[in-house]
Design a protein around this motif. Structure first.
Motif, PDB file in Angstrom:
ATOM      1  N   GLU A 660       0.820  -1.216   0.000  1.00  0.00           N
ATOM      2  CA  GLU A 660       0.000   0.000   0.000  1.00  0.00           C
ATOM      3  C   GLU A 660       0.852   1.264   0.000  1.00  0.00           C
ATOM      4  O   GLU A 660       0.518   2.246  -0.670  1.00  0.00           O
ATOM      5  N   GLU A 661       1.980   1.256   0.735  1.00  0.00           N
ATOM      6  CA  GLU A 661       2.838   2.443   0.789  1.00  0.00           C
ATOM      7  C   GLU A 661       3.421   2.758  -0.587  1.00  0.00           C
ATOM      8  O   GLU A 661       3.523   3.915  -0.992  1.00  0.00           O
ATOM      9  N   GLU A 662       3.777   1.716  -1.326  1.00  0.00           N
ATOM     10  CA  GLU A 662       4.348   1.933  -2.656  1.00  0.00           C
ATOM     11  C   GLU A 662       3.295   2.507  -3.603  1.00  0.00           C
ATOM     12  O   GLU A 662       3.576   3.438  -4.373  1.00  0.00           O
ATOM     13  N   VAL A 663       2.074   1.971  -3.536  1.00  0.00           N
ATOM     14  CA  VAL A 663       0.994   2.473  -4.398  1.00  0.00           C
ATOM     15  C   VAL A 663       0.674   3.924  -4.051  1.00  0.00           C
ATOM     16  O   VAL A 663       0.524   4.780  -4.935  1.00  0.00           O
ATOM     17  N   GLN A 664       0.618   4.230  -2.742  1.00  0.00           N
ATOM     18  CA  GLN A 664       0.308   5.590  -2.302  1.00  0.00           C
ATOM     19  C   GLN A 664       1.383   6.566  -2.751  1.00  0.00           C
ATOM     20  O   GLN A 664       1.091   7.672  -3.221  1.00  0.00           O
ATOM     21  N   MET A 665       2.646   6.173  -2.618  1.00  0.00           N
ATOM     22  CA  MET A 665       3.748   7.036  -3.040  1.00  0.00           C
ATOM     23  C   MET A 665       3.703   7.276  -4.543  1.00  0.00           C
ATOM     24  O   MET A 665       3.931   8.388  -5.032  1.00  0.00           O
ATOM     25  N   THR A 666       3.342   6.237  -5.305  1.00  0.00           N
ATOM     26  CA  THR A 666       3.303   6.349  -6.763  1.00  0.00           C
ATOM     27  C   THR A 666       2.234   7.327  -7.210  1.00  0.00           C
ATOM     28  O   THR A 666       2.426   8.093  -8.160  1.00  0.00           O
ATOM     29  N   GLU A 667       1.107   7.330  -6.510  1.00  0.00           N
ATOM     30  CA  GLU A 667       0.015   8.231  -6.878  1.00  0.00           C
ATOM     31  C   GLU A 667       0.414   9.694  -6.746  1.00  0.00           C
ATOM     32  O   GLU A 667      -0.151  10.569  -7.407  1.00  0.00           O
ATOM     33  N   GLU A 668       1.407   9.971  -5.899  1.00  0.00           N
ATOM     34  CA  GLU A 668       1.836  11.347  -5.670  1.00  0.00           C
ATOM     35  C   GLU A 668       2.934  11.789  -6.633  1.00  0.00           C
ATOM     36  O   GLU A 668       3.356  12.945  -6.608  1.00  0.00           O
ATOM     37  N   LEU A 669       3.404  10.868  -7.469  1.00  0.00           N
ATOM     38  CA  LEU A 669       4.454  11.214  -8.425  1.00  0.00           C
ATOM     39  C   LEU A 669       3.922  12.173  -9.484  1.00  0.00           C
ATOM     40  O   LEU A 669       2.835  11.981 -10.015  1.00  0.00           O
ATOM     41  N   ALA A 670       4.713  13.186  -9.800  1.00  0.00           N
ATOM     42  CA  ALA A 670       4.295  14.158 -10.807  1.00  0.00           C
ATOM     43  C   ALA A 670       5.063  13.980 -12.105  1.00  0.00           C
ATOM     44  O   ALA A 670       4.947  14.795 -13.007  1.00  0.00           O
ATOM     45  N   THR A 671       5.861  12.933 -12.180  1.00  0.00           N
ATOM     46  CA  THR A 671       6.681  12.727 -13.375  1.00  0.00           C
ATOM     47  C   THR A 671       6.898  11.244 -13.620  1.00  0.00           C
ATOM     48  O   THR A 671       6.797  10.433 -12.695  1.00  0.00           O
ATOM     49  N   GLN A 672       7.170  10.898 -14.860  1.00  0.00           N
ATOM     50  CA  GLN A 672       7.574   9.533 -15.172  1.00  0.00           C
ATOM     51  C   GLN A 672       9.041   9.354 -14.786  1.00  0.00           C
ATOM     52  O   GLN A 672       9.794  10.308 -14.671  1.00  0.00           O
ATOM     53  N   ILE A 673       9.427   8.083 -14.621  1.00  0.00           N
ATOM     54  CA  ILE A 673      10.754   7.777 -14.096  1.00  0.00           C
ATOM     55  C   ILE A 673      11.639   7.218 -15.205  1.00  0.00           C
ATOM     56  O   ILE A 673      11.231   6.322 -15.954  1.00  0.00           O
ATOM     57  N   ASP A 674      12.858   7.737 -15.289  1.00  0.00           N
ATOM     58  CA  ASP A 674      13.819   7.183 -16.247  1.00  0.00           C
ATOM     59  C   ASP A 674      14.486   5.927 -15.694  1.00  0.00           C
ATOM     60  O   ASP A 674      14.624   4.934 -16.394  1.00  0.00           O
ATOM     61  N   VAL A 675      14.918   6.000 -14.424  1.00  0.00           N
ATOM     62  CA  VAL A 675      15.587   4.852 -13.797  1.00  0.00           C
ATOM     63  C   VAL A 675      14.949   4.598 -12.442  1.00  0.00           C
ATOM     64  O   VAL A 675      14.847   5.500 -11.606  1.00  0.00           O
ATOM     65  N   LEU A 676      14.522   3.365 -12.225  1.00  0.00           N
ATOM     66  CA  LEU A 676      13.892   2.951 -10.973  1.00  0.00           C
ATOM     67  C   LEU A 676      14.803   1.988 -10.237  1.00  0.00           C
ATOM     68  O   LEU A 676      15.278   1.004 -10.809  1.00  0.00           O
ATOM     69  N   LYS A 677      15.058   2.280  -8.963  1.00  0.00           N
ATOM     70  CA  LYS A 677      15.697   1.285  -8.105  1.00  0.00           C
ATOM     71  C   LYS A 677      14.583   0.388  -7.581  1.00  0.00           C
ATOM     72  O   LYS A 677      13.727   0.822  -6.805  1.00  0.00           O
ATOM     73  N   VAL A 678      14.532  -0.848  -8.038  1.00  0.00           N
ATOM     74  CA  VAL A 678      13.440  -1.767  -7.704  1.00  0.00           C
ATOM     75  C   VAL A 678      13.422  -2.012  -6.198  1.00  0.00           C
ATOM     76  O   VAL A 678      14.451  -2.338  -5.591  1.00  0.00           O
ATOM     77  N   ALA A 679      12.246  -1.849  -5.606  1.00  0.00           N
ATOM     78  CA  ALA A 679      12.109  -1.961  -4.156  1.00  0.00           C
ATOM     79  C   ALA A 679      12.317  -3.390  -3.676  1.00  0.00           C
ATOM     80  O   ALA A 679      12.038  -4.369  -4.384  1.00  0.00           O
ATOM     81  N   HIS A 680      12.848  -3.497  -2.463  1.00  0.00           N
ATOM     82  CA  HIS A 680      12.959  -4.762  -1.728  1.00  0.00           C
ATOM     83  C   HIS A 680      13.648  -5.860  -2.545  1.00  0.00           C
ATOM     84  O   HIS A 680      13.227  -7.013  -2.542  1.00  0.00           O
ATOM     85  N   HIS A 681      14.728  -5.481  -3.259  1.00  0.00           N
ATOM     86  CA  HIS A 681      15.597  -6.433  -3.962  1.00  0.00           C
ATOM     87  C   HIS A 681      14.859  -7.262  -5.010  1.00  0.00           C
ATOM     88  O   HIS A 681      15.292  -8.363  -5.362  1.00  0.00           O
ATOM     89  N   GLY A 682      13.699  -6.748  -5.480  1.00  0.00           N
ATOM     90  CA  GLY A 682      12.954  -7.470  -6.511  1.00  0.00           C
ATOM     91  C   GLY A 682      12.016  -8.523  -5.961  1.00  0.00           C
ATOM     92  O   GLY A 682      11.737  -9.527  -6.631  1.00  0.00           O
ATOM     93  N   SER A 683      11.479  -8.292  -4.756  1.00  0.00           N
ATOM     94  CA  SER A 683      10.542  -9.268  -4.188  1.00  0.00           C
ATOM     95  C   SER A 683       9.226  -9.260  -4.966  1.00  0.00           C
ATOM     96  O   SER A 683       8.885  -8.283  -5.637  1.00  0.00           O
TER      97      SER A 683
END
Length: 756
Positions: A660-683
């Motif tokens: 839920e925290e990841e979804v909530q944080m994403t909703e607040e993004l105002a831009t698309q991402i060029d490079v993403l550090k995948v959360a939790h080592h890719g779980s």
């Protein structure tokens, strides 16, 4: 050089050997046999018995026959390092043994600046190691002379243990007997930091002191000169066999042999000829020594004394008129006074140390990425004391049975080693004692060496002031080149280090600030000491403006602890520790301990939360999570999330946030991402489809270890990334992954290793 035909011939052959290593003509052995069980038969050519916190018995084996069933036919003829299982007895030197064990390949460095065990052991001619070795059979036949020398070394080692404290005993065993594995790790690091690690090697100083002393004792008898010279060389050869033939001791022994040969045949000893011959003989046996720091430092010091000292002493040759001659004569008369004699004596005392430091500067920067500022002056103290320390160590061995006679020698040894320790501690407390420089570029190193060659060849055409001005200018350029290059480039560089199962990210901003985001691992030991700090030094980062902890799990903070503790003594200043601002009830023991550790090491603690932003011209870094004084019982839920933007490019660092925290944080993004550090080592519970549909990342970086217990990265996550059209890079495959955005907005992603 026309009067040195042998030296010229040796240099020509050395050049051909070097070209052979560059083009790969000498061959390499990189075949993978990792984790295979094996049965090997071979000859024992060396061994070690290390008694410390954990007893280790080590055998160096030359393979004669390998078990075909394990697919190791190519291993025959190779040399391997064997760690005996507890309870196994060391075989005799020269004996033939049959062993079983488990193979482990030496690890290749996966990060810039990291120690490369594979290259190190390849230079030593050792292909791989075998662990948990059990000796199945051993021959009765062995080399009695070598075995006797080993037993002698073991007995002498026990003498130091009985007469000295454990720390001092380990030092004397290293300096006199060559037992490097017995050395206390903290003492070794202190000597390295202060530029006096050469004292820990059986070097030319040892050979010259002991060898010439033995030769002079023989000359006091009525024996012929040739017998004295030959006897001295054989004595030193036996000493070398007992202490182990390191590169520096081999070089010194060959040069001592040439000197004794000159005495025997009534010829003049020539330093350059003997050093050229020594280099050729060593490289003919193992060409990869060209890339060994010990080889380069050893020969560099000798060449500095033989070539650079005369060059920096020789004054400009000038034609003098009669009036000029009278002025010159008057100046000479004035310089006959006590003051001028003292000044000349001081110059002669300082010059060799300065020359050695000048010759060793590019090597120091290439291999250690730092400069011990006061090393030249420290060596002026410690090297003369070695003339007393070594004889006292040898005499202690001789009179050890008579305890009363041994006391004064133990006292002198302890006193000198305490002087070394106190001098190192005093120097470390001086300002700027260790300067982190980074690794200079190859072009600058070549330029520096060409300048040294120019000063040597044209020494009589330049004034002393001019020569020193040229040398200091080019030296300063070499030292500060890394910082100048970073200042000019104005690029954002984010490096995801390979720390096994964990996270460690280093951010270098376009305008000179540096941040470390997490550093920890559950699969690798001491990642802060062996991976993060070497990388910072390699990059020339002497100041970390902020260490940002995303959350307090061990795989994110174990290396942060090491950086806080070791940073100052390693020449790295940490300005602040930044922790996520969560409620008091959410701060577990690890969180609180890290804050206390920072304060104990004089590092200010600050707190960050959602909405905080830092901006420096075109670069901006915003905190998107957690909200201020967040309450949660799950560490992953309060992970700090950082969004970096530069020249229209964006990078998102997500810690271990998921659900839920990841979804909530994403909703607040105002831009698309060029490079993403995948959360939790890719779980599998992170980086869901709805998150990817909003972010639309062009590339993603996953930090995890090989064959980790959790199965990271999960196949479901990789499949979602592929479906979203996102190219992903994993540190387990690429090693360190570096993302670069230049001043024009061009984005590049590069892995340190090629994907296997």
């Amino acid at each position: 050089m026309r009067r040195r035909p042998l030296s010229c011939f040796c240099l020509l052959l050395i050049l051909l050997i070097f070209l052979g290593t560059v083009t790969g003509m000498t061959g390499r052995t990189d075949k993978e046999w990792d984790e295979k069980g094996c049965t090997l038969t071979g000859r024992v050519y060396d061994k070690e018995w290390v008694i410390g916190e954990e007893e280790k018995k080590i055998v160096y084996l030359e393979i004669l026959e390998a078990d075909n069933a394990s697919g190791m036919e190519d291993a025959e003829g190779k040399k391997v390092l064997c760690y005996l299982k507890q309870g196994q007895e060391l075989p005799k030197l020269g004996s033939y043994i049959r062993i079983t064990g488990k193979i482990r390949n030496f690890r290749k460095a996966s990060n810039p600046g990291q120690f490369d065990a594979r290259s190190y052991y390849r230079i030593s001619g050792i292909a791989f190691q075998v662990n948990q070795v059990i000796i199945q059979q051993k021959s009765e036949q062995y080399q009695k002379g070598k075995e006797a020398l080993f037993q002698l070394r073991k007995g002498l080692s026990e003498t130091f243990d009985r007469q000295l404290s454990p720390e001092n005993a380990s030092l004397m065993k290293t300096m006199v007997l060559g037992e490097k594995k017995a050395l206390d790790r903290e003492i070794k690091k202190r000597y390295q930091r202060n530029g006096i690690a050469h004292l820990l090697a059986i070097s030319g100083l040892h050979i010259s002191l002991i060898g010439m002393a033995f030769y002079k004792v023989l000359r006091k008898t009525a024996l012929p000169v040739s017998f004295c010279a030959g006897g001295a060389f054989l004595f030193m050869y036996g000493y070398g066999c007992m202490a182990g033939f390191s590169v520096s001791s081999r070089r010194a022994l060959i040069m001592f042999g040439v000197q004794m040969a000159a005495v025997m045949f009534g010829r003049t000893y020539d330093l350059l000829t003997s050093v050229s011959l020594a280099a050729l003989l060593i490289l003919a046996e193992q060409p990869w020594y060209f890339y060994s720091s010990s080889f380069l430092f050893s020969f560099g010091c000798v060449l500095a004394i033989g070539l650079l000292v005369p060059a920096m002493t020789c004054k400009k040759t000038e034609a003098l008129s009669r009036s000029d001659g009278k002025k010159k004569a008057a100046a000479v008369v004035r310089q006959d006074g006590i003051f001028w004699k003292l000044l000349e004596g001081l110059r002669k005392w300082l010059l060799p140390g300065c020359a050695i430091s000048a010759a060793g500067l590019p090597l120091q920067l290439c291999f250690y990425y730092q400069m011990p500022v006061y090393a030249t002056f420290l060596n002026l103290l410690v090297i003369p004391l070695m003339s007393f320390l070594l004889p006292c160590g040898l005499l202690l061995i001789l009179v050890e049975r008579a305890e009363i006679l041994a006391i004064p020698f133990s006292f002198v040894i302890t006193g000198i080693l305490e002087i070394y320790e106190s001098a190192c501690l005093m120097v470390e407390n001086l300002p700027f004692s260790v300067q982190v420089t980074g690794r200079p570029g190859t072009a600058l190193i070549i330029l520096y060496l060409l300048v040294l060659l120019f000063l040597i060849l044209y020494q009589r055409k330049l004034s002393l002031k001019g020569k020193w001005l040229i040398l200091l200018s080019v030296g300063a350029l070499l030292v500060f080149s890394g910082r100048m290059e970073r200042t000019v480039s104005r690029q954002l560089q984010v490096t995801f280090l390979d720390v096994g199962q964990g996270d460690c990210i280093v951010v270098e901003t376009p305008y000179g600030q540096n941040y470390v985001v997490d550093c920890g691992s559950t699969s690798e030991n001491a990642v802060g000491e062996y991976r993060l700090i070497p990388f910072l030094k390699y990059q020339g980062i002497g100041t970390v403006d902020g260490v940002i902890m995303t959350h307090a799990d061990e795989d994110h903070i174990s290396g942060i602890r090491e950086l806080l503790i070791l940073g100052k003594e390693e020449g790295i200043q940490v300005k602040a520790l930044l922790l996520p601002d969560i409620s008091e009830e959410s701060r577990d023991e690890a969180y609180q301990e890290l804050a206390v550790l920072a304060e104990e090491n004089q590092v200010p603690v600050e707190y960050i939360y959602e909405g905080e932003a830092g901006k420096d011209r075109e670069f901006q870094m915003n905190c998107l999570h957690p909200e201020k004084e967040l309450y949660t019982s799950d560490n992953n839920s309060y992970s700090t999330v950082l969004l970096m933007e530069y020249q229209g490019r964006s990078l998102l660092l997500t810690g271990d946030i998921e659900g839920e925290e990841e979804v909530q944080m994403t909703e607040e993004l105002a831009t698309q991402i060029d490079v993403l550090k995948v959360a939790h080592h890719g779980s599998r519970n992170s980086t869901g489809k709805e998150v990817l549909s909003v972010m639309k990342p062009k590339a993603a970086v996953i930090s995890c270890g090989k064959d980790n217990f959790y199965g990271h990265p999960h196949a479901e996550t990789l499949e979602r990334l592929s479906e979203a059209g996102t190219r992903w890079f994993c540190t387990r495959d690429y090693g360190a992954v570096t993302v670069t955005v230049n001043r024009r907005g061009k984005l590049e992603i590069e892995g340190y290793l090629e994907r296997e």
